[in-house]
Structures are given as C-alpha cells and as structure tokens.
Motif scaffolding. Structure first.
Motif, PDB file in Angstrom:
ATOM      1  N   PHE B  33      61.855  38.776  55.843  1.00 26.65           N
ATOM      2  CA  PHE B  33      61.630  38.019  54.616  1.00 26.65           C
ATOM      3  C   PHE B  33      60.263  38.359  54.038  1.00 26.65           C
ATOM      4  N   TYR B  35      57.296  36.556  51.659  1.00 25.40           N
ATOM      5  CA  TYR B  35      56.791  35.315  51.087  1.00 25.40           C
ATOM      6  C   TYR B  35      55.544  35.603  50.269  1.00 25.40           C
ATOM      7  N   GLN B  37      51.994  33.471  48.926  1.00 26.18           N
ATOM      8  CA  GLN B  37      51.191  32.256  49.032  1.00 26.18           C
ATOM      9  C   GLN B  37      50.059  32.349  48.023  1.00 26.18           C
ATOM     10  N   SER B  42      51.359  26.460  49.188  1.00 30.07           N
ATOM     11  CA  SER B  42      52.143  26.756  50.383  1.00 30.07           C
ATOM     12  C   SER B  42      52.902  28.071  50.176  1.00 30.07           C
ATOM     13  N   LEU B  43      53.771  28.375  51.113  1.00 31.83           N
ATOM     14  CA  LEU B  43      54.497  29.634  51.069  1.00 31.83           C
ATOM     15  C   LEU B  43      55.763  29.498  50.230  1.00 31.83           C
ATOM     16  N   LEU B  45      59.264  31.657  49.250  1.00 36.06           N
ATOM     17  CA  LEU B  45      60.096  32.791  49.618  1.00 36.06           C
ATOM     18  C   LEU B  45      60.418  33.616  48.382  1.00 36.06           C
ATOM     19  N   LEU B  92      53.191  37.826  52.470  1.00 36.17           N
ATOM     20  CA  LEU B  92      53.432  37.798  53.909  1.00 36.17           C
ATOM     21  C   LEU B  92      54.846  38.268  54.234  1.00 36.17           C
ATOM     22  N   GLN B 103      60.317  32.022  63.972  1.00 31.18           N
ATOM     23  CA  GLN B 103      60.075  32.968  62.892  1.00 31.18           C
ATOM     24  C   GLN B 103      58.596  33.320  62.891  1.00 31.18           C
ATOM     25  N   PHE B 104      58.335  34.628  62.912  1.00 34.55           N
ATOM     26  CA  PHE B 104      56.968  35.119  63.030  1.00 34.55           C
ATOM     27  C   PHE B 104      56.487  35.638  61.680  1.00 34.55           C
ATOM     28  N   PHE B 105      55.175  35.546  61.487  1.00 33.54           N
ATOM     29  CA  PHE B 105      54.569  36.027  60.259  1.00 33.54           C
ATOM     30  C   PHE B 105      53.587  37.149  60.530  1.00 33.54           C
ATOM     31  N   GLY B 106      53.582  38.107  59.618  1.00 35.02           N
ATOM     32  CA  GLY B 106      52.565  39.131  59.646  1.00 35.02           C
ATOM     33  C   GLY B 106      51.235  38.569  59.182  1.00 35.02           C
ATOM     34  N   PRO B 107      50.171  39.364  59.272  1.00 35.25           N
ATOM     35  CA  PRO B 107      48.827  38.895  58.931  1.00 35.25           C
ATOM     36  C   PRO B 107      48.609  38.696  57.441  1.00 35.25           C
ATOM     37  N   ARG B 110      46.294  40.456  51.122  1.00 38.97           N
ATOM     38  CA  ARG B 110      45.596  39.683  50.079  1.00 38.97           C
ATOM     39  C   ARG B 110      45.419  40.565  48.861  1.00 38.97           C
TER      40      ARG B 110
END
Lengths: 110, 114
Positions: B33, B35, B37, B42-43, B45, B92, B103-107, B110
């Motif tokens: 996915f 996202y 921000q 907030s995030l 999708l 993200l 569910q994991f998020f990448g760093p 920006r």
C-alpha cells in the motif's frame, strides 16, 4: 466506508495511566490496530484486536467491543518516551487496507 | 517482521516536475500500500499496489497523478506527477502478508515541493 474518531490530544503525568478511546463505523471489519508514531518517524505497530476483549502487552493494553464499534488503548506507568501520536486504524474486509483515525497526541509531563 | 526501505528518504522538488519513490521489501508480501501523511495529519491511503495488474486507487486519488508500478512481490514504485506545493507530504509504503495480520511501514519519503 469508515469513520474513525479519537481525541486530538491528551496530557498525563509520568508514571500515570492514560486511556485513548477510539470509535469507528465500518461497512466491513477485519481487525483494529493501534500504532505509535513519534514525530518525524514512521508508525510502529503496538497492538491488534479482532475479537472482543482485552489484549495485554507489557505496559500497553488494547480493548475491543465490536458490537459497540469501540476500542481503547491503555498506557500504564507512563514514561517520557511515550510522548507520541497514537493512531487507531481499522482494516476492512474488502482488500485488507487500513484506514486511520486522525491520531491522538499524548504529552507526558514530568 | 518485514524490513522495508524507501528511496529517496527526502527530496526537494520544483513545481511541475515528477518524483518516483521506490519501496523495497526484504521478503515477498501479498499486499503493498501507499499512504500519504500531510503535515500534522494522519495517514491517508492513496492506493493498493497489485502485483501484475493496475493499482486500486482510493477516492480522491487518480492514476494520472499517482502512477504506481508493482513488477514483483518485493518492489513497488509511486510517482508523484506534475507536483504542486500541496503535494508536500510524507509518502509511506506499507506491507502485510496474507495469513498474517501485522502491517509494517517503511521509513517514509519526505517530499517538499517549492
């Protein structure tokens, strides 16, 4: 669609307990998640509830009531490092995607 | 768990240009996915990146503005096209495996658009 509500900000003292509530409305439900996000960082997973009841993991606990569309995250023995944004998210059944609430900024004071 | 890397970590771009963000996962994942921000928010999708087929976009996001590729089960790209200052945000990548739940998020990447 989904509508997820949580308070904007909460302040608590170091060593205290804080409870962050989250209410949701969803057309499909496949789990509720809590994430912690420090400023400038990616969200990190805290907890997952798919069945009703309380899940405890160290200082953090999460509760779910599916019939009420309600969850809370309980943070005990607050530490200064717990100052962060806490995000409630609901996974729908359609494609597994997560929808996030606006986040609750927790400020821990000495 | 899954280790997710994103490139670039940050960028400053001029209005009207495009930027492609890469997401690499250390193992095969079913779902990927993207996202966004925005500052203080907030995030949100943007889309689900589907392997071997077109991405599935959320309301308010279109393929012409945010084209997505997913050539295999470990890699995806998101392009932010014809950028404007309103596109300044953190982007993200997020993954989870079928049969799992976390569910994991990448760093994050920006992006600042001038």
């Amino acid at each position: 669609g989904q509508n997820i509500d949580q308070p904007t900000e909460m302040t608590a003292t170091e060593g205290a307990i804080v409870q962050i509530n989250c209410t949701y409305q969803t057309s499909g439900f496949n789990g509720l998640f809590w994430y912690q996000q420090h400023a400038g960082e990616a969200p990190t997973f805290l907890s997952y509830n798919v069945l009703d009841g309380l899940e405890e993991k160290g200082r953090f606990s999460s509760f779910l009531s599916r019939s009420k569309g309600y969850s809370y995250l309980l943070l005990k023995e607050l530490q200064m490092k717990d100052s962060a944004s806490y995000l409630c998210a609901v996974r729908d059944t359609t494609r597994g995607k997560l929808q996030f609430g606006a986040g609750t900024q927790v400020v821990v004071t000495p | 768990s899954a280790v997710i890397s994103q490139k670039p970590s940050r960028d400053i771009c001029q209005r009207g240009t495009s930027l492609t963000i890469q997401c690499q996962v250390d193992s095969q994942v079913t779902m990927m996915f993207w996202y966004r921000q925005q500052p203080g928010q907030s995030l949100t999708l943007i889309a689900t990146a589907n392997q071997g087929s077109e991405a599935t976009y959320e309301s308010g996001f279109v393929i012409d503005k945010f084209p997505i590729s997913r050539p295999n089960l470990t890699f995806s790209t998101l392009t932010v096209s014809n950028m404007s200052p309103e596109d300044s945000s953190i982007y993200l990548c997020s993954v989870y495996r079928q049969g799992g739940y976390e569910q994991f998020f990448g760093p994050g990447t920006r992006l600042t658009v001038l």
